[in-house]
Every structure is written in structure tokens, then in C-alpha cells.
Design an enzyme around this catalytic site. Structure first.
Site, PDB file in Angstrom:
ATOM      1  N   SER B 122      21.611  27.049  51.698  1.00  0.00           N
ATOM      2  CA  SER B 122      20.809  26.535  50.592  1.00  0.00           C
ATOM      3  C   SER B 122      20.498  25.054  50.839  1.00  0.00           C
ATOM      4  O   SER B 122      19.964  24.708  51.882  1.00  0.00           O
ATOM      5  CB  SER B 122      21.560  26.768  49.278  1.00  0.00           C
ATOM      6  N   GLU B 217      15.281  32.220  54.316  1.00  0.00           N
ATOM      7  CA  GLU B 217      15.645  32.933  53.082  1.00  0.00           C
ATOM      8  C   GLU B 217      15.288  32.018  51.934  1.00  0.00           C
ATOM      9  O   GLU B 217      15.116  30.809  52.128  1.00  0.00           O
ATOM     10  CB  GLU B 217      17.148  33.241  53.052  1.00  0.00           C
ATOM     11  N   HIS B 287      20.805  34.038  49.303  1.00  0.00           N
ATOM     12  CA  HIS B 287      21.585  33.788  48.094  1.00  0.00           C
ATOM     13  C   HIS B 287      22.138  35.113  47.573  1.00  0.00           C
ATOM     14  O   HIS B 287      21.863  35.526  46.447  1.00  0.00           O
ATOM     15  CB  HIS B 287      20.732  33.073  47.062  1.00  0.00           C
TER      16      HIS B 287
END
Lengths: 318, 318
Positions: B122, B217, B287
Site C-alpha cells: 500500500s 494492485e 488489500h
């Protein structure tokens, strides 16, 4: 010339009746998202006619392909028709998403050579900046048909300033600012929607402007994302090269409990610590009914005094 | 060596017991958002200990300053302490937003020279890619303490693969893919969170990788924004220089009525038309509780066969 203090979020505009380019007509295209309700375009057409413009709608203006106002090919064809027809102003019906898909397919030199004045904001920022990067031609950050003229409410000052700008009458835009660093300089005015500006970074469609005056706005972006985007412009070396950064409206975002006091003001305070150029807040431009019309790519002057900022817009015409 | 088909979203991992770097301990820092609930760190510590690791929490791990895990200076000090202490693995407690603020202040060469294995995802993508850009050092896209080990649910395969990767035992990761172009090649593996990758474009923190294998992602990003970010990477000339693009999880976004059939599948179909490199879907990374651990900056092999993709990860160790 008139100067006056106006309530925050409003703009005082000084106009000059001597210089009058052809502002007789508007050709509306749909370059981005599909127009959901045709009524908004009908209303927009009627209102623009009432404001004294001829109005023609491109035949693809109501096209739909998924979320887009037609396939990429259909929307490119709308641009091509806009260049061929006679009305001098080309206005986007609305934003959304979609111009990024067209950047490789547009004939930038033909667009610049057409002399048309293109107007829009939001997703349209990608068009204006790509045009500037590829040709140095001027286009306009300003109202769009559906959002600004097709809704139940309109803002008469938006229309008035738009008309004056299109007729070349707009000399000075003055706006209230609660929070302006001292600045008195001139440079190329550029900018628009912050997410669209950063979406061009690293691509051939990002203008390389030195000594410019950069304005930004956004909608639905949390302050941490606004900060992240401005940090990216700083870390890319772009902010340091500008004479000033002007902040327009940042609207429709939601703070969360875990922000613990972090908000847009905190993001701007952080920006001011890390960036050395003057920052001016309060530009009445963004996803708000009240918006000024600004020439992207024109050389303008910028000066601040106590509580006021002045954009001198007529410099590119001399 | 074992190879097997696993349910979609799961990964088969082939491990090699011969090569064992020190994976005895994990030092947890908080480089991004504040840890809201200290209990998550307590649980994470206990679980990592049960998995066989020594665990130490940096003393700044629970700091709070607005939404951040401490001021910029406090979070930078956490990185400095992580380099000085003895445990070989440095894991982020969580993501959020905040590493972008630290990029100018981190001592990249000291980080590379420390030989520590940094792990996170992230927001942590900005750290890994900046480290790669500045020093070519390898770091790891993988689990974080709070999210992956501190919640009520954990995914044992995430922990297992993480442990094998840290011990240098992981040779091949195979995952089911519904939609993979044919590819058989090798290159530098890099990537992570798509929004963080694009937030580095134009800055000195964006790696310049040719012939690489890029994985992406994201979470909470509408497919049109995923498309816009991938288009930016394409228009910046980055996708064309890669051997392959691997798509991980794209989760927690909401489609709207006006999308009219436009969805992630449509965005990927559009990408495939406009980009010439092989695209492979289905990487169990994002995630989501199930996530593989991947060496960012390592030379890896990639091959696809019917319904399966294989990442050969041990090539950097020979």
C-alpha cells in the site's frame, strides 16, 4: 476600470469594450462522460442563446458507450467536426472521464491552427494541458454546458465573466483571498483539475512551464490526496519553477474520525512549509457554480494586496 | 519441488530448504498512518512470535500526529532506529498515507547498506520504489503487522509464504489466472500499489526499469481511475518497456448506474487493446488477507501455461 471587494468566492471583473474577437457562437461537443439527461443540454442551449450566443450541438453530443459519450472514435469525430464547423467557441457538455483515452488520437496542430476557443474544466483539463504542451495554443478553463448552464440553478456571474472572456473584454479578475503570500509578477497561466494535471506527469502531454502561474482545483478528493498530488508536483520539480500556486475550490470530500484534525487547511499549511513559492487561496474556480473563465497558456499578471488577489488577463492580447 | 493447481486467489509455493538467510526477527515501525487500536499490534506481535519470529516494536510505533503515526521527524527517526537495531526484517505496522512526505528525508544509501529486509504494501510502495530508484536495493511487497497479523482473521498461507520468502526458501510462486497472455521471460520484478506508483511519476523516486515485470494492485479505486493510472503508465512509455504487466487484487470500489456496463473487466479489455505487452491477471496480492510476498527489485522469471502463471523468484540469489 472597476475594482471592488466582493464576498469570498466571488470575482470582480474589469472589462474593456474595445477589443472584440468573434464570440458569436458556441459549438457543444461531448468529449468525456455520457450526458445522462438530454434535458440538461436543452436547458443549456436555451440559456446560452438567451445570453446572446448562437448555439449548435454536435450530432454526437448524446452518444453513449458504457460510461462514455460514445466510443473513442465517436468522440474523436466530435472534435474533428468541431474544427470544421463555423462557430468560434467549442464547449464541452460535461466532464467525467474519457479525454485521456483520446490524447494519442487528436490532431493537436489542426486544433491549434483552427483558432477555435475550447472551453471546459475537470476532465477537460487533460485536453487544455495537452494542447498547451503540444502547440502552446491557448484554451480556456471555464464553464461546461450541462453543469453550468443546464442545471436548475445557474450563476449569472459565471456566465457574465465567461462572455467577457470570450469577447476579449476581460482585463482583470480580482478575488478575495484569506490567505495569500505576497506576489507581484507575470507568467504563463496554466492548470485546472489537480488529478488530471498529475495524471499527465511523465507523459508527453504535460506542459513544461517555467515561471508560470499554476492554478488547481479538485472535487471529491480527500485532503491527503490533494497533498499527495501537490507533493508529487513539488517532488517532480514543477512547483519550484512556478511564480505562484493558486488554489481554487476543493469540494465534496469527507473527513474521517481518524484524520484527527488533519484537514485541507493542514494540508495547505504543510505545503507552505515544504514549497518555497507564493501560495494564494480563494480562486473562484472548481466544481462550483461560481467559476471564472481563465485562459490556459496565456501570459498573465498576478498581484496580491491585503485580502485581494488580482489576475491581469489581457496581457496576451498586446 | 511441488507444483499444484490451487483455487483462484491462492498461490502454490515451491520452497528450497538449503539456502537460509537470517529470518529470526522482525522490527515493526509505523511509517505512515497512525495505528488506531494498539490491540492490533499486540495481536500481531503474538502471532508473529507463534510463527517463530522474534519481534520488537519500535518505540514510535503508536505515535500519533493528526492522521499520521507521528510527525515527519518522528517517523524518520523510526526508520533510523530500524537501521541501528539488530533484527534483520523491518515490517511496517500499516499503510494509510505518509511515506510520500518522508522521501526527501530518508538516507537511501544507509538503508541499502543496512542489509535490512523491509516489508510492506500500500503506502509502503513509495518506500520500496524510491529505494529501488535510488540504490537498486531489494525490498519486499508483503504483509504488514496490523492488517495481516493483527486482525480477527489471518490467512495462514500469507504467513507461510512470507516466512519462506524471508528465509530465502521460496523458489516458485504459481497462481491461477483466468486471463493470461502467453509469456516466458525474465526481468526485474517491481510494482505494488498502483496509486502510489503513479504518484512517483515525474519524480526522482520513480525507478527506471527496462525489461521488467510490473505488478499492480489497488483498493477503493473505481475502474475508470485504475484505467487512467494504467493509461498514464502507458503514455509515459513505461508499460511498453516491460516484459509483462501482472494484475493483483482491485478491491472495495463501487460501480455506479451511469457506468452502464463499464467495469474492471472492461478497463482491462481496453488496456489489452492499447498496450502491446502481455497482461496476466490473478496475482494473489493486494488489500486482501491472502497475499504473497514479492521481492521488489529482484530479477525473476515469469512463465504462463494454461490457467497458471509461475513466478520464479530464486534467480536473484544465484
Amino acid at each position: 476600470m472597476i475594482k471592488a471587494n466582493l464576498p469570498h468566492g466571488h470575482a470582480e471583473h474589469v472589462h474593456d469594450q474595445h477589443c472584440k474577437p468573434d464570440a458569436s457562437g458556441i459549438y457543444v461537443i461531448s468529449p468525456s462522460g455520457a450526458v445522462a439527461d438530454p434535458e440538461t443540454l436543452t436547458r443549456a442551449g436555451a440559456r446560452l442563446i438567451a445570453l446572446g450566443f448562437k448555439v449548435a450541438l454536435d450530432r454526437g453530443v448524446l452518444h453513449q458507450a458504457q460510461r462514455f459519450a460514445g466510443t473513442d472514435a465517436q468522440r474523436l469525430a466530435g472534435f474533428a467536426r468541431a474544427l470544421k464547423q463555423k462557430l468560434p467557441i467549442v464547449m464541452a457538455s460535461r466532464g467525467g472521464y474519457g479525454i485521456g483515452r483520446l490524447l494519442d488520437g487528436l490532431d493537436w496542430q489542426a486544433i491549434a491552427d483552427s483558432g477555435k476557443r475550447f472551453v471546459g474544466h475537470s476532465d477537460f483539463t487533460a485536453f487544455s494541458l495537452a494542447l498547451l504542451a503540444k502547440t502552446e495554443a491557448i484554451s480556456y478553463a471555464g464553464p461546461m454546458a450541462c453543469f453550468d448552464f443546464g442545471g436548475k440553478k445557474t450563476e449569472s456571474l459565471t456566465a457574465e465573466i465567461f462572455g467577457e472572456c470570450m469577447r476579449g473584454e476581460l482585463e482583470i479578475l480580482s478575488f478575495e483571498t484569506q490567505d495569500a503570500d505576497a506576489v507581484d509578477g507575470r507568467g504563463i497561466l496554466w492548470g485546472g483539475n489537480l488529478a488530471m494535471i498529475t495524471s499527465l506527469l511523465g507523459t508527453p502531454y504535460m506542459p513544461k512551464i517555467k515561471g508560470g502561474i499554476l492554478f488547481v482545483e479538485d472535487v471529491g478528493e480527500h485532503p491527503y490526496r490533494v497533498e499527495r498530488m501537490l507533493n508529487q508536483l513539488a517532488q517532480a520539480g514543477i512547483l519550484a519553477k512556478q511564480k505562484a500556486l493558486i488554489l481554487g475550490g476543493f469540494t465534496e470530500y469527507r473527513l474521517a474520525e481518524h484524520d484527527r484534525g488533519y484537514d485541507l487547511k493542514a494540508a495547505i499549511a504543510y505545503l507552505r512549509k515544504s514549497v518555497k513559492i507564493p501560495v494564494i487561496t480563494g480562486l473562484p474556480f472548481g466544481h462550483t457554480l461560481m467559476k471564472v473563465t481563465l485562459p490556459i497558456g496565456a501570459k498573465v499578471g498576478l498581484a496580491t494586496e491585503k485580502g485581494l488577489a488580482h489576475l491581469v488577463l489581457d496581457e496576451h492580447q498586446h
